[in-house]
Design an enzyme around this catalytic site. Structure first.
Site, short mmCIF file in Angstrom:
data_model
loop_
_atom_site.label_atom_id
_atom_site.label_comp_id
_atom_site.label_asym_id
_atom_site.label_seq_id
_atom_site.Cartn_x
_atom_site.Cartn_y
_atom_site.Cartn_z
N ASP A 101 0.85 -1.18 0.00
CA ASP A 101 0.00 0.00 0.00
C ASP A 101 0.90 1.25 0.00
O ASP A 101 1.81 1.33 -0.83
CB ASP A 101 -0.96 -0.07 1.20
CG ASP A 101 -2.01 1.00 1.24
OD1 ASP A 101 -3.02 0.87 0.52
OD2 ASP A 101 -1.83 1.99 1.98
N TYR A 209 -2.18 10.95 1.94
CA TYR A 209 -3.05 11.25 0.81
C TYR A 209 -2.90 12.70 0.34
O TYR A 209 -3.00 12.98 -0.86
CB TYR A 209 -4.52 11.00 1.20
CG TYR A 209 -4.82 9.56 1.50
CD1 TYR A 209 -5.33 8.72 0.51
CD2 TYR A 209 -4.61 9.02 2.77
CE1 TYR A 209 -5.61 7.39 0.79
CE2 TYR A 209 -4.88 7.69 3.05
CZ TYR A 209 -5.39 6.87 2.05
OH TYR A 209 -5.65 5.55 2.31
N HIS A 265 -6.98 -6.88 -0.43
CA HIS A 265 -5.93 -5.87 -0.29
C HIS A 265 -4.92 -6.19 0.80
O HIS A 265 -3.76 -5.79 0.73
CB HIS A 265 -6.58 -4.52 -0.01
CG HIS A 265 -5.60 -3.39 0.11
ND1 HIS A 265 -4.80 -2.99 -0.93
CD2 HIS A 265 -5.30 -2.57 1.16
CE1 HIS A 265 -4.04 -1.98 -0.54
NE2 HIS A 265 -4.32 -1.71 0.73
#
Length: 284
Positions: A101, A209, A265
């Site tokens: 990730d 982010y 994931h």
């Protein structure tokens, strides 16, 4: 499976913050970087399998776990240089590197800046900014698109709405983006909720982010010269599938792709044995 008794916790002050990291095993150095919303603990089931062959260095990234939560520095260039500072302190000149990730985004930034030091690189379940990430943010009429990317980018909004609801929010992700909704078990959930509920923690990791467009610009610049070390792009069949390979192939010349059946994931927790075996075959 639980961590082995040889696992050791350390703290170090680097780049103006405290960094927490875990070590285990002996052999060639292998650095494992976690993603969001997790900590070093996401590798808990993988560590005992890999410690038989590698010297493992498993940090909490900037803003996560027991590492410090500075106001800035969440662009992946800076986060990569946190890891380099740690490895310099440990006297490790070259190493294998794997990231899941956002740990994969940090791993690429590290490999792109320090090409001679990374012997081989694995990127697990990640679409790199500049090479597919922005497209994944876009919502489509059929409900496609990763809505939380843009939600997390809105300054202060996510923190304001999520305060006191961290358990519910994180649990949603562990269920929604998995093949096996119980893969992130109760012990792991407590670990993550404890850390992400701490003062400033959610604000800090939303920085992963909020720096995406800077990361994308950095990545596109670095990709003008593709990586030449071996790169493994590995993803869950029930999650990104071939998308990780497509993204990584834009920045690296020698890409090996793997898609893991019966995994979403959270590959290190959904299929730790498969992931460890892939790493052992790749990092040689």
């Amino acid at each position: 499976m639980t961590t082995t008794t040889s696992l050791q916790h350390h703290t170090l002050r680097i780049n103006g913050m405290k960094m927490h990291y875990v070590t285990a095993g002996e052999g060639e150095p292998l650095v494992l970087l976690h993603g969001w919303p997790q900590t070093w603990y996401e590798w808990n089931h993988v560590i005992p399998l890999l410690a038989r062959k590698y010297r493992l260095i498993v940090p909490d990234l900037r803003g996560a776990g027991d590492t410090g939560r500075p106001v800035s520095g969440y662009d992946k260039r800076t986060m990569a240089n946190d890891i380099i500072a740690l490895l310099d302190h440990l006297g490790i000149p070259d190493f294998f590197l794997a990231g899941h990730d956002f740990g994969g985004a940090v791993s690429y930034a590290l490999a792109a800046q320090h090409r001679a030091r990374v012997r081989a690189l694995a990127i697990v379940e990640m679409v790199l900014p500049g090479f597919g990430y922005e497209e994944a943010m876009k919502m489509t009429p059929d409900g496609g698109g990763l809505w939380h990317f843009t939600f997390h980018m809105a300054d202060n909004v996510a923190e304001m709405l999520l305060e006191g609801r961290e358990r519910e929010y994180l649990s949603f992700f562990y269920r929604e983006y998995s093949y096996n909704p119980d893969a992130v078990d109760a012990r792991a959930l407590e670990e993550y909720v404890q850390h992400y509920s701490a003062p400033g923690a959610m604000r800090a990791t939303m920085g992963y982010y909020r720096t995406i467009f800077k990361d994308a610009a950095d990545n596109r610049a670095w990709a003008q010269e593709k990586l030449t070390m071996p790169v493994l792009a590995i993803a869950g069949e029930a999650s990104l599938g071939d998308i990780t390979r497509q993204s990584v192939s834009c920045v690296a010349e020698r890409v090996t792709a793997r898609i893991v059946p019966m995994s979403g994931h959270w590959l290190p927790e959904e299929q730790p044995e498969v992931l460890a075996r892939e790493f052992e075959q790749f990092f040689v």
